[in-house]
Scaffold this motif. Sequence first.
Motif, PDB file in Angstrom:
ATOM      1  N   GLY A 171       0.777  -1.233   0.000  1.00 21.55           N
ATOM      2  CA  GLY A 171       0.000   0.000   0.000  1.00 21.55           C
ATOM      3  C   GLY A 171       0.804   1.275   0.000  1.00 21.55           C
ATOM      4  N   ARG A 353      -2.831   3.139   0.880  1.00 21.34           N
ATOM      5  CA  ARG A 353      -4.067   2.418   0.573  1.00 21.34           C
ATOM      6  C   ARG A 353      -4.988   2.397   1.790  1.00 21.34           C
ATOM      7  NH1 ARG A 353      -2.254  -2.763  -0.925  1.00 21.34           N
ATOM      8  NH2 ARG A 353      -1.611  -1.837  -2.893  1.00 21.34           N
ATOM      9  N   GLU A 354      -4.405   2.259   2.980  1.00 16.66           N
ATOM     10  CA  GLU A 354      -5.214   2.243   4.192  1.00 16.66           C
ATOM     11  C   GLU A 354      -5.792   3.625   4.475  1.00 16.66           C
ATOM     12  OE1 GLU A 354      -5.005   0.847   8.871  1.00 16.66           O
ATOM     13  OE2 GLU A 354      -3.156   1.058   7.722  1.00 16.66           O
ATOM     14  N   GLU A 356      -6.645   5.862   2.271  1.00 18.30           N
ATOM     15  CA  GLU A 356      -7.775   6.013   1.355  1.00 18.30           C
ATOM     16  C   GLU A 356      -8.981   5.211   1.852  1.00 18.30           C
ATOM     17  OE1 GLU A 356      -6.256   6.754  -3.087  1.00 18.30           O
ATOM     18  OE2 GLU A 356      -5.589   4.841  -2.286  1.00 18.30           O
ATOM     19  N   ASN A 357      -8.733   3.994   2.334  1.00 21.95           N
ATOM     20  CA  ASN A 357      -9.810   3.127   2.818  1.00 21.95           C
ATOM     21  C   ASN A 357     -10.526   3.748   4.014  1.00 21.95           C
ATOM     22  OD1 ASN A 357     -10.772   0.839   4.730  1.00 21.95           O
ATOM     23  ND2 ASN A 357     -10.636  -0.157   2.738  1.00 21.95           N
ATOM     24  N   GLU A 360     -12.532   6.864   2.817  1.00 20.81           N
ATOM     25  CA  GLU A 360     -13.694   6.496   1.995  1.00 20.81           C
ATOM     26  C   GLU A 360     -14.792   5.891   2.865  1.00 20.81           C
ATOM     27  OE1 GLU A 360     -14.831   3.990  -2.060  1.00 20.81           O
ATOM     28  OE2 GLU A 360     -12.760   4.050  -1.336  1.00 20.81           O
ATOM     29  N   ARG A 361     -14.389   5.058   3.812  1.00 21.44           N
ATOM     30  CA  ARG A 361     -15.354   4.455   4.733  1.00 21.44           C
ATOM     31  C   ARG A 361     -16.065   5.539   5.560  1.00 21.44           C
ATOM     32  NH1 ARG A 361     -14.727  -0.843   6.534  1.00 21.44           N
ATOM     33  NH2 ARG A 361     -12.611  -0.711   5.750  1.00 21.44           N
ATOM     34  N   THR A 423      -4.921  -9.132   3.843  1.00 14.93           N
ATOM     35  CA  THR A 423      -4.670  -7.698   3.837  1.00 14.93           C
ATOM     36  C   THR A 423      -5.438  -7.042   4.972  1.00 14.93           C
ATOM     37  OG1 THR A 423      -6.561  -7.123   2.435  1.00 14.93           O
ATOM     38  CG2 THR A 423      -4.522  -7.734   1.312  1.00 14.93           C
ATOM     39  N   ASP A 425      -7.516  -4.631   4.606  1.00 10.53           N
ATOM     40  CA  ASP A 425      -8.896  -4.478   4.149  1.00 10.53           C
ATOM     41  C   ASP A 425      -9.727  -5.706   4.493  1.00 10.53           C
ATOM     42  OD1 ASP A 425      -8.416  -2.005   3.184  1.00 10.53           O
ATOM     43  OD2 ASP A 425      -8.297  -2.578   1.082  1.00 10.53           O
ATOM     44  N   GLN A 429     -12.996  -5.615   6.816  1.00 11.13           N
ATOM     45  CA  GLN A 429     -14.261  -6.057   6.234  1.00 11.13           C
ATOM     46  C   GLN A 429     -14.852  -7.235   6.993  1.00 11.13           C
ATOM     47  OE1 GLN A 429     -13.934  -6.664   2.010  1.00 11.13           O
ATOM     48  NE2 GLN A 429     -13.280  -4.558   1.624  1.00 11.13           N
ATOM     49  N   ARG A 464     -22.821  -0.954   2.014  1.00 12.66           N
ATOM     50  CA  ARG A 464     -21.936  -1.958   2.610  1.00 12.66           C
ATOM     51  C   ARG A 464     -22.296  -3.357   2.130  1.00 12.66           C
ATOM     52  NH1 ARG A 464     -18.098   0.783   3.014  1.00 12.66           N
ATOM     53  NH2 ARG A 464     -17.115  -1.102   3.782  1.00 12.66           N
ATOM     54  N   LYS A 467     -20.895  -3.773  -1.333  1.00 12.92           N
ATOM     55  CA  LYS A 467     -19.433  -3.851  -1.347  1.00 12.92           C
ATOM     56  C   LYS A 467     -18.927  -5.178  -0.797  1.00 12.92           C
ATOM     57  CE  LYS A 467     -15.295  -1.251  -0.112  1.00 12.92           C
ATOM     58  NZ  LYS A 467     -14.750  -0.028   0.494  1.00 12.92           N
TER      59      LYS A 467
END
Length: 472
Positions: A171, A353-354, A356-357, A360-361, A423, A425, A429, A464, A467
């Motif tokens: 990431g 990457r985290e 952004e995650n 976005e969340r 990962t 993510d 999740q 959710r 996704k």
Amino acid sequence: MADRQPIALVVDDEPDICNLISMTLQRMDVRADIAMSVAEARRRLAEKHYDFCLTDMRLPDGDGLQVVEAIQELPADRALPVAVITAHGNMDTAIAALKLGAFDFVSKPVNLERLRNLVQLALRLNEGRFLARQEFPALFQGQSDAIQALRVQIEKIARSDAPVHITGEAGSGKELAARCIHDQGPRCNRAFVPVHCATIPAEQLEPLLFGGPIQSERASGLLQTANGGTLYFDDVTELPQDIQVKLLRAIQEKGFRSAATGENIKLDIRILTGSRKPLTDEVRAGRFRSDLYYLINVIELAIPPLRERREDIPLLTRNVLRRISSESRGAAAKASQDAVLALQTYSFPGNLRELENILERAVTLGESSTLYARDLVIPAASPIPCNTGTRQNDLSPLIPPSVSTGTLLAAYPGQFSSSDFETLDDFLQSIEREAIESALGETGGNKTAAAEKLGISFRSLRYRLKKLNMEE
């Protein structure tokens, strides 16, 4: 290029080779000056400004590496691309020249088509637009020492055509760096083709790269697709041994035989690679070929983790939120001071990457256009300042009231483990999935009631479910 005729310096003591190269250059409207020794090459470089240089390795008073070194010592305003002519199959010499700053090499006997491609690339490398300062993507913006040093390295590497191996944590932006190198170099108007080695089944890699039947269709292969441009291998350590052998041969011979058409394909391509695992460890363990390692690791570029550029987080946060808002066409989201402080306090094992995650969340689940620290789902392993209105590791938007704190801590200790999840993510999740399943179970599948239990809007729950592939 300028209106004047380009001038090349050809350094070789064999008259036949000099005549062959001069005639080829003349047909390309390039004038050639000849030097037959290292000393003569140095004198000509001091007297005249050349557009590029092509030097043989074996010279009467030294070798081509000395010419490469002399060119690297020229002032910046007189810098020029240099390529070397090597004996057939002598990759050690070619790699040594690339490490010193040569942009490419050609083997004897000189293939004229290969020579023409090399000359065209050299002329593009010398164009002013590739030497000008370029704009970097939003995730590489910032004023930290680490990111400024990275941008300087990328600008320098982009002017070469040598293979580059990019290292960095998951990431951190390895593929993004590869795209920057491509976009700022002379191949920018050709294809950039990424290959994600870790996600492609081993049996599909060969036809995918070299051409052949893939899922009942015949494809030309990614090597051919990227011809003239750049091919980037992400997680190159995951390449099977048999593919490593074929790739090594294709790079060395600058061509391969297509399984799809049976024709011999000539390659004019730049190879970039990336890995999270140290490549040297994989070589020592016998999982990665040492000859391929030396071929692709001519230049190494290390991407700094986000925790080494914390001062960039406010700017990165604004840029990411701006992108998210533009994609969703909603109100422009912004982060409060306590949210930014919470992000700066976090260690970010998942890096860019985290980030952004998390953002976005927060934008998706939040009911306000301003994000506060309480809106950020940040693992408990990272301390968050307890400012006004801030809850430590606020997972409450997706935790039903029926789930006790003790049960939650037993199930989710706040530590990401790569042995349990591939990962970060996947880890986050899994928390959401179980919370949603629990709420739906308690409400008999009633999504409106489940959303109320979770403390989120019905629209957020639908997002959710989609996704997480839980719509059914």
